[in-house]
Design an enzyme around this catalytic site. Structure first.
Site, mmCIF file in Angstrom:
data_model
loop_
_atom_site.group_PDB
_atom_site.id
_atom_site.type_symbol
_atom_site.label_atom_id
_atom_site.label_comp_id
_atom_site.label_asym_id
_atom_site.label_seq_id
_atom_site.Cartn_x
_atom_site.Cartn_y
_atom_site.Cartn_z
ATOM 1 N N THR A 63 0.715 -1.119 0.034
ATOM 2 C CA THR A 63 0.073 0.028 -0.105
ATOM 3 C C THR A 63 0.782 1.148 -0.116
ATOM 4 O O THR A 63 1.893 1.302 0.203
ATOM 5 C CB THR A 63 -0.736 0.106 1.255
ATOM 6 O OG1 THR A 63 -1.817 1.076 1.156
ATOM 7 C CG2 THR A 63 -0.092 0.274 2.530
ATOM 8 N N ASN A 64 0.370 2.260 -0.496
ATOM 9 C CA ASN A 64 0.889 3.711 -0.313
ATOM 10 C C ASN A 64 0.023 4.566 0.575
ATOM 11 O O ASN A 64 0.319 5.861 0.508
ATOM 12 C CB ASN A 64 1.359 4.244 -1.692
ATOM 13 C CG ASN A 64 2.612 3.839 -2.170
ATOM 14 O OD1 ASN A 64 3.660 3.583 -1.218
ATOM 15 N ND2 ASN A 64 2.704 3.667 -3.235
ATOM 16 N N ASN A 65 -1.106 3.961 1.022
ATOM 17 C CA ASN A 65 -1.910 4.847 1.912
ATOM 18 C C ASN A 65 -1.427 5.167 3.188
ATOM 19 O O ASN A 65 -1.186 4.124 4.252
ATOM 20 C CB ASN A 65 -3.186 3.783 2.040
ATOM 21 C CG ASN A 65 -4.335 4.778 2.893
ATOM 22 O OD1 ASN A 65 -3.960 5.350 3.744
ATOM 23 N ND2 ASN A 65 -5.411 4.384 2.491
ATOM 24 N N HIS A 89 -2.384 6.666 5.852
ATOM 25 C CA HIS A 89 -3.637 6.156 7.030
ATOM 26 C C HIS A 89 -3.139 4.859 7.282
ATOM 27 O O HIS A 89 -3.070 4.246 8.532
ATOM 28 C CB HIS A 89 -4.754 6.427 6.481
ATOM 29 C CG HIS A 89 -5.155 7.952 6.914
ATOM 30 N ND1 HIS A 89 -5.709 8.670 5.885
ATOM 31 C CD2 HIS A 89 -5.505 8.541 7.859
ATOM 32 C CE1 HIS A 89 -5.996 9.826 6.235
ATOM 33 N NE2 HIS A 89 -5.880 9.524 7.516
ATOM 34 N N ASP A 105 -7.625 -5.984 1.366
ATOM 35 C CA ASP A 105 -8.744 -5.424 0.619
ATOM 36 C C ASP A 105 -9.905 -5.317 1.394
ATOM 37 O O ASP A 105 -10.358 -6.406 2.539
ATOM 38 C CB ASP A 105 -9.080 -6.467 -0.526
ATOM 39 C CG ASP A 105 -9.690 -5.395 -1.616
ATOM 40 O OD1 ASP A 105 -9.504 -4.345 -1.720
ATOM 41 O OD2 ASP A 105 -10.279 -6.224 -2.312
ATOM 42 N N THR A 106 -10.526 -4.131 1.557
ATOM 43 C CA THR A 106 -11.648 -3.940 2.517
ATOM 44 C C THR A 106 -12.718 -3.436 1.669
ATOM 45 O O THR A 106 -12.734 -2.960 0.691
ATOM 46 C CB THR A 106 -11.355 -2.965 3.518
ATOM 47 O OG1 THR A 106 -10.548 -3.307 4.278
ATOM 48 C CG2 THR A 106 -12.500 -2.551 4.290
ATOM 49 N N PHE A 165 -10.723 8.023 7.590
ATOM 50 C CA PHE A 165 -10.764 8.356 6.135
ATOM 51 C C PHE A 165 -11.861 7.343 5.658
ATOM 52 O O PHE A 165 -12.712 6.824 6.187
ATOM 53 C CB PHE A 165 -9.452 7.662 5.487
ATOM 54 C CG PHE A 165 -9.286 6.301 5.515
ATOM 55 C CD1 PHE A 165 -8.897 5.611 6.606
ATOM 56 C CD2 PHE A 165 -9.359 5.723 4.333
ATOM 57 C CE1 PHE A 165 -8.607 4.168 6.418
ATOM 58 C CE2 PHE A 165 -9.271 3.972 4.296
ATOM 59 C CZ PHE A 165 -8.757 3.724 5.685
ATOM 60 N N ASP A 170 -15.375 6.274 7.148
ATOM 61 C CA ASP A 170 -15.476 6.580 8.830
ATOM 62 C C ASP A 170 -16.457 7.385 9.298
ATOM 63 O O ASP A 170 -17.086 7.176 10.446
ATOM 64 C CB ASP A 170 -14.171 6.931 9.093
ATOM 65 C CG ASP A 170 -13.234 5.898 9.291
ATOM 66 O OD1 ASP A 170 -13.414 4.908 9.278
ATOM 67 O OD2 ASP A 170 -12.034 6.105 9.621
#
Ligand code: IMP
Length: 193
Positions: free
Chosen positions: A8-10, A12, A69-70, A149, A152
């Site tokens: 990931t590069n997220n 948060h 993965d969500t 994010f 939420d």
């Protein structure tokens, strides 16, 4: 310290994961390994997408890796947006537009039950193992809070009177879908030799 790529590069998520991993591992992001391409996520399920991402890194970089993965699964919407959560309102992945679309679709709905479901695919030496985490809750009728994010501000976990966006990060991490999946991941990694 063991190296592990989190696909990931997220920022948060990286911050969340670093807190959850308690410095047990040196967590590397996609930027850290010089991977700047968009990893395909084209599957019809969270399980397939998570595996697609972790095997992409394993196949290309030969590094142990995990990917998550969500999906937000809303009962009254037949588990929509699910695997399409990021792009629910369009390809620009706007959290505001996504939330507005959910709020509109749910406007006259009394069944507000929903869950976040997270699937983590871990690939160690080319072998995959998956971990699932779920948090159940309710879709609120309007946005509450500024933290976090994605969805939420419109999700209130069961047992709390606050949306995820009104909770302290540490409190959210403890009970969140990703927190629960990561707990299983960390438990597994600790017993690896
Ligand atoms: P991803 O697979 O983790 O990238 O999640 C897909 C989409 O689900 C994201 O773009 C967000 O819209 C949403 N999402 C994932 N995790 C969370 C969370 O912890 N809170 C709110 N929304 C989330």
């Amino acid at each position: 310290m063991r190296k592990l790529v989190f696909a990931t590069n997220n920022d948060h998520k990286l911050r969340e994961l670093k807190e959850l991993l308690n410095s047990e591992f040196e967590l590397l992001s996609l930027n850290d390994i010089g991977c700047s391409e968009d990893i395909p996520e084209t599957g019809p399920t969270l399980e397939i997408n998570a595996g697609q991402k972790s095997f992409y890194i394993w196949d290309k970089y030969l590094l142990n890796c995990f990917a998550d993965d969500t999906g937000l699964e809303i009962e009254a919407l037949s588990n929509e947006p699910g695997v399409y959560s990021a792009r629910y309102a369009g390809d620009d992945k706007s959290a505001t537009a996504n939330m507005n679309k959910v709020l509109e679709k749910m406007a006259s709905e009394t069944n507000r039950k929903a869950q976040f479901r997270c699937v983590i695919s871990l690939v160690i030496d080319g072998q995959e193992k998956q971990f699932e985490g779920i948090v159940e809750g309710q879709i609120l009728t309007e946005k509450h809070g500024e933290a976090g994010f994605g969805y939420d501000p419109i999700f209130m976990p069961d047992g709390y009177e606050l949306s995820f966006a009104e909770m302290a990060a540490a409190d959210k991490n403890r009970i969140s879908h990703r927190g629960r999946a990561v707990e299983k991941l960390v438990g597994y990694l600790k017993h690896l030799k």
